[in-house]
Design a protein around this motif. Structure first.
Motif, PDB file in Angstrom:
ATOM      1  N   LEU A  91       9.522  34.777  20.819  1.00  0.00           N
ATOM      2  CA  LEU A  91      10.100  33.463  20.561  1.00  0.00           C
ATOM      3  C   LEU A  91      10.802  33.545  19.208  1.00  0.00           C
ATOM      4  CD1 LEU A  91      10.049  30.537  21.842  1.00  0.00           C
ATOM      5  CD2 LEU A  91       8.338  30.013  20.116  1.00  0.00           C
ATOM      6  N   GLU A 131      14.150  21.545  28.665  1.00  0.00           N
ATOM      7  CA  GLU A 131      15.255  21.809  29.590  1.00  0.00           C
ATOM      8  C   GLU A 131      15.194  23.243  30.113  1.00  0.00           C
ATOM      9  OE1 GLU A 131      18.983  21.048  27.649  1.00  0.00           O
ATOM     10  OE2 GLU A 131      18.444  18.996  27.185  1.00  0.00           O
ATOM     11  N   THR A 132      15.980  23.501  31.119  1.00  0.00           N
ATOM     12  CA  THR A 132      16.009  24.851  31.665  1.00  0.00           C
ATOM     13  C   THR A 132      16.492  25.863  30.616  1.00  0.00           C
ATOM     14  OG1 THR A 132      16.854  26.226  33.445  1.00  0.00           O
ATOM     15  CG2 THR A 132      18.361  24.557  32.652  1.00  0.00           C
ATOM     16  N   GLY A 133      15.822  27.015  30.582  1.00  0.00           N
ATOM     17  CA  GLY A 133      16.245  28.107  29.696  1.00  0.00           C
ATOM     18  C   GLY A 133      15.845  27.981  28.245  1.00  0.00           C
ATOM     19  N   VAL A 134      15.015  26.985  27.888  1.00  0.00           N
ATOM     20  CA  VAL A 134      14.651  26.825  26.461  1.00  0.00           C
ATOM     21  C   VAL A 134      13.582  27.808  26.000  1.00  0.00           C
ATOM     22  CG1 VAL A 134      15.284  24.412  26.004  1.00  0.00           C
ATOM     23  CG2 VAL A 134      13.066  24.933  27.040  1.00  0.00           C
ATOM     24  N   GLY A 135      12.835  28.378  26.965  1.00  0.00           N
ATOM     25  CA  GLY A 135      11.795  29.335  26.562  1.00  0.00           C
ATOM     26  C   GLY A 135      10.392  28.890  26.956  1.00  0.00           C
ATOM     27  N   LYS A 136      10.249  28.081  28.003  1.00  0.00           N
ATOM     28  CA  LYS A 136       8.913  27.607  28.407  1.00  0.00           C
ATOM     29  C   LYS A 136       8.045  28.776  28.899  1.00  0.00           C
ATOM     30  CE  LYS A 136      10.593  24.585  31.334  1.00  0.00           C
ATOM     31  NZ  LYS A 136      12.029  24.849  31.105  1.00  0.00           N
ATOM     32  N   ASN A 172      10.780  21.232  33.790  1.00  0.00           N
ATOM     33  CA  ASN A 172      12.017  20.862  33.088  1.00  0.00           C
ATOM     34  C   ASN A 172      12.492  19.491  33.553  1.00  0.00           C
ATOM     35  OD1 ASN A 172      13.209  21.441  35.550  1.00  0.00           O
ATOM     36  ND2 ASN A 172      13.779  23.511  34.927  1.00  0.00           N
ATOM     37  N   PHE A 203      20.428  39.343  20.608  1.00  0.00           N
ATOM     38  CA  PHE A 203      20.855  39.768  21.949  1.00  0.00           C
ATOM     39  C   PHE A 203      22.018  40.754  21.872  1.00  0.00           C
ATOM     40  CE2 PHE A 203      18.882  35.553  23.251  1.00  0.00           C
ATOM     41  CZ  PHE A 203      17.738  36.154  23.763  1.00  0.00           C
ATOM     42  N   VAL A 257      18.820  29.046  25.871  1.00  0.00           N
ATOM     43  CA  VAL A 257      18.789  30.457  25.444  1.00  0.00           C
ATOM     44  C   VAL A 257      19.177  31.390  26.592  1.00  0.00           C
ATOM     45  CG1 VAL A 257      17.405  32.248  24.343  1.00  0.00           C
ATOM     46  CG2 VAL A 257      16.992  29.858  23.780  1.00  0.00           C
ATOM     47  N   ARG A 258      18.802  31.029  27.820  1.00  0.00           N
ATOM     48  CA  ARG A 258      19.157  31.898  28.946  1.00  0.00           C
ATOM     49  C   ARG A 258      20.682  32.011  29.050  1.00  0.00           C
ATOM     50  NH1 ARG A 258      16.832  29.475  32.909  1.00  0.00           N
ATOM     51  NH2 ARG A 258      14.959  30.736  32.995  1.00  0.00           N
ATOM     52  N   LYS A 298      22.074  34.185  26.282  1.00  0.00           N
ATOM     53  CA  LYS A 298      21.815  35.596  26.577  1.00  0.00           C
ATOM     54  C   LYS A 298      22.833  36.123  27.601  1.00  0.00           C
ATOM     55  CE  LYS A 298      17.652  38.120  27.863  1.00  0.00           C
ATOM     56  NZ  LYS A 298      16.276  37.965  28.329  1.00  0.00           N
TER      57      LYS A 298
HETATM   58  N1  ATP Z   1      13.268  31.667  21.242  1.00  0.00           N
HETATM   59  C1  ATP Z   1      13.594  32.703  22.044  1.00  0.00           C
HETATM   60  N2  ATP Z   1      13.701  33.948  21.526  1.00  0.00           N
HETATM   61  C2  ATP Z   1      14.044  34.991  22.318  1.00  0.00           C
HETATM   62  N3  ATP Z   1      14.298  34.880  23.630  1.00  0.00           N
HETATM   63  C3  ATP Z   1      14.175  33.671  24.194  1.00  0.00           C
HETATM   64  C4  ATP Z   1      13.819  32.520  23.430  1.00  0.00           C
HETATM   65  N4  ATP Z   1      13.788  31.458  24.251  1.00  0.00           N
HETATM   66  C5  ATP Z   1      14.107  31.906  25.455  1.00  0.00           C
HETATM   67  N5  ATP Z   1      14.349  33.235  25.436  1.00  0.00           N
HETATM   68  C6  ATP Z   1      14.810  34.060  26.576  1.00  0.00           C
HETATM   69  O1  ATP Z   1      15.674  33.233  27.345  1.00  0.00           O
HETATM   70  C7  ATP Z   1      15.438  33.393  28.732  1.00  0.00           C
HETATM   71  C8  ATP Z   1      15.000  32.060  29.329  1.00  0.00           C
HETATM   72  O2  ATP Z   1      13.714  31.716  28.797  1.00  0.00           O
HETATM   73  P1  ATP Z   1      12.550  31.135  29.746  1.00  0.00           P
HETATM   74  O3  ATP Z   1      12.549  31.826  31.064  1.00  0.00           O
HETATM   75  O4  ATP Z   1      11.289  31.169  28.961  1.00  0.00           O
HETATM   76  O5  ATP Z   1      13.087  29.650  29.924  1.00  0.00           O
HETATM   77  P2  ATP Z   1      12.423  28.443  30.717  1.00  0.00           P
HETATM   78  O6  ATP Z   1      12.349  27.302  29.791  1.00  0.00           O
HETATM   79  O7  ATP Z   1      11.166  28.906  31.347  1.00  0.00           O
HETATM   80  O8  ATP Z   1      13.541  28.149  31.819  1.00  0.00           O
HETATM   81  P3  ATP Z   1      13.373  27.464  33.301  1.00  0.00           P
HETATM   82  O9  ATP Z   1      13.123  26.012  33.081  1.00  0.00           O
HETATM   83  O10 ATP Z   1      14.726  27.678  33.929  1.00  0.00           O
HETATM   84  O11 ATP Z   1      12.273  28.175  33.982  1.00  0.00           O
HETATM   85  C9  ATP Z   1      14.396  34.486  28.851  1.00  0.00           C
HETATM   86  O12 ATP Z   1      15.051  35.709  29.033  1.00  0.00           O
HETATM   87  C10 ATP Z   1      13.681  34.462  27.509  1.00  0.00           C
HETATM   88  O13 ATP Z   1      13.152  35.719  27.185  1.00  0.00           O
END
Ligand code: ATP
Ligand code: MG
Length: 369
Positions: A10, A39-44, A152, A196, A228-229, A232
Motif C-alpha cells: 500500500l 471505489e473500484t481500484g482504490v486498493g481494498k 465498492n 509502477f 490505482v488500477r 497502473k
Molecule cells: N496504495 C497502493 N500502492 C500500490 N499498489 C496499489 C495501491 N492501491 C492499489 N494498488 C494496486 O492497484 C490494483 C487495484 O487494487 P485492488 O485490487 O486492491 O483494488 P480494489 O479496491 O479491490 O478494486 P475492486 O473494487 O475493483 O475490487 C492492484 O494491482 C493493487 O496492487
C-alpha cells in the motif's frame, strides 16, 4: 476461489493513506470483522491482504471469494462446500472456503452483490459458525475463520431499498476502513507513477522512459475514476507504446489529455507542474489546512521563496478554482475578509496572475464580455 500469496503493498504518503495504514495495524491486532469500502481500484484487496498478513492468522490461508455475478448455487458450494452427488457434476465431497481457510481469513469481495438468499446463509454462519455442506443432512463442523468483507457500492441505499440486510451489515461492519479515491490524495500520484514506471522498466525489453513536467501535471490533475488500477494500466500502456524517451502530453491516452489543465496548456499563464518546494507548500495549505500567510507569505518576505514560486502557487490556486481569486483566498485558508489584503500583497510584489485563462469553461462570448 483463489488463495493468495502475493506480496501486497500500500504505497502512498498522503495523510489519508497513513490513516488507512494505521487502521490496518489496529485491525490486525484484533480478530473482529472488517468492512472495507471504497471505489473500484482504490486498493481494498491490498488492505484485506495486509490485515491478514499482519494478524495472528498469517500462517494460515487467506481465501478470497468474489460475490459478484456468481449464481447462488455455486456461491453456496464455494462458501460451504458440497457432498458427492448433491448436484450434477458433484463427483466427490468438496470443502468450501470457510473450511479451506481454517484458522485463517476469508475475504468476501463485493459483498454488496450477494443475493438476499446468500445473505441469509452468511448471516446464519456468522451467528453460529456452523458449516453445512450443500447436500449434507447435518452440520459438519464449526469454522474458525476471520471474515473481512469489501464493497465498492454504497450499502446505505441498498439497505434502504431492502436489497441488503441491515442485520448482516451490523455483523460485518464491526471495524470499518474507508479507502479514499485517488483524486482525494493527489500527492500520492507521483509516487505511484514512479513505482509502477520503475516496475515496468525492469521488464525485459522495456525502454527507460520519463514523464515530462506537463505530462505529469495532467496525470496529477486527472480524476482517475478507476483509481490505482487505472493508473497502473495507463503506465503499462505507456511503457510499451511507441513514444520517445520523454512522455509528453500528446502521448497520454485521450481521456487524460482532456483534463482541465490541458485546456490551458497553450497559455503562458498555465501553471507548470509544481516544483518540490511548491508542492510541499500547496500540500500544507490544501491538505494540512495551514494559512497562506504563514506557509507562503512569510518565507517570501524572508527571501526564502522566489517570485516565480509564489506565482506558480497562485496559478495552481486559480486553476483549482476556475480563475476565482475569492475562492483562492478560501482555498488557501485565509478569512474571506483578507481578499483585498491578498490581492494588494500580490500587486505590490508584481505577483498577480491573470485569472482569465483559467476560466476555460466560459464560452468565448462571455469571456469577451
Ligand atoms: N496504495 C497502493 N500502492 C500500490 N499498489 C496499489 C495501491 N492501491 C492499489 N494498488 C494496486 O492497484 C490494483 C487495484 O487494487 P485492488 O485490487 O486492491 O483494488 P480494489 O479496491 O479491490 O478494486 P475492486 O473494487 O475493483 O475490487 C492492484 O494491482 C493493487 O496492487
Ligand atoms: Mg477488489
Amino acid at each position: 476461489m483463489r488463495i493468495d500469496h502475493k506480496e501486497p503493498r500500500l504505497l502512498g504518503e498522503s495523510a489519508h493513506i497513513r490513516a488507512v495504514r494505521h487502521e490496518i495495524e489496529t485491525a490486525a491486532r484484533s480478530d473482529a470483522k472488517v468492512l472495507i469500502t471504497g471505489e473500484t481500484g482504490v486498493g481494498k484487496d491490498v488492505v484485506a491482504r495486509l490485515i491478514h498478513q499482519a494478524s495472528a492468522r498469517s500462517a494460515a490461508p487467506l481465501a478470497a471469494v468474489n460475490c459478484a455475478g456468481v449464481p447462488d448455487s455455486l456461491m453456496e458450494s464455494e462458501l460451504f462446500g458440497h457432498v458427492r452427488g448433491s448436484f450434477t457434476g458433484a463427483y466427490r465431497d468438496k470443502p468450501g472456503i470457510l473450511e479451506a481457510a481454517a484458522h485463517g481469513t476469508v475475504f468476501l469481495d463485493e459483498v454488496g452483490e450477494m443475493s438476499l438468499r446468500m445473505q441469509a446463509a452468511l448471516l446464519r454462519f456468522l451467528e453460529t459458525g456452523e458449516i453445512q455442506r450443500v447436500g449434507a443432512d447435518r452440520v459438519r463442523a464449526t469454522a474458525d475463520v476471520r471474515v473481512i468483507a469489501a464493497t465498492n457500492r454504497e450499502l446505505d441505499p441498498e439497505i434502504a431499498g431492502g436489497a441488503f440486510r441491515l442485520d448482516l451489515y451490523y455483523r460485518l461492519n464491526v471495524l470499518r476502513i474507508a479507502v479514499p479515491p485517488l483524486r482525494e490524495r493527489k500527492e500520492d500520484i507521483p509516487l505511484l507513477l514512479d513505482h509502477f514506471m520503475g516496475c515496468c522498466s525492469r521488464q525485459p525489453g522495456a525502454p527507460d522512459r520519463r514523464l515530462s513536467a506537463k505530462a505529469l501535471a495532467l496525470l496529477v490533475a486527472y480524476r482517475w475514476p478507476g483509481n490505482v488500477r487505472q493508473l497502473k494500466n495507463v503506465v503499462e500502456r505507456l511503457t510499451f507504446s511507441r513514444c520517445g524517451e520523454i512522455i509528453e502530453p500528446h502521448d497520454l491516452p485521450p481521456e487524460l489529455q482532456a483534463t482541465p489543465c490541458a485546456h490551458a496548456s497553450g497559455s503562458d499563464d498555465s501553471p507548470s507542474a509544481p516544483q518540490p518546494v511548491e508542492a510541499e507548500l500547496l500540500s500544507r495549505m490544501l491538505q494540512g489546512g495551514e494559512s497562506f500567510w504563514s506557509v507562503v507569505h512569510s518565507p517570501f518576505m524572508n527571501h526564502d521563496l522566489s517570485r516565480a514560486h509564489l506565482k506558480n502557487i497562485v496559478a495552481h490556486g486559480l486553476q483549482r478554482t476556475g480563475g476565482n481569486y475569492r475562492m483562492v483566498v478560501e482555498l488557501f485558508n485565509m478569512p474571506a475578509g483578507h481578499y483585498k489584503r491578498f490581492l494588494g500583497f500580490l500587486q505590490k510584489h508584481q505577483c498577480q496572475v491573470p485569472y482569465r485563462s483559467f476560466r476555460a469553461a466560459s464560452p468565448p462570448a462571455a469571456r469577451a464580455a
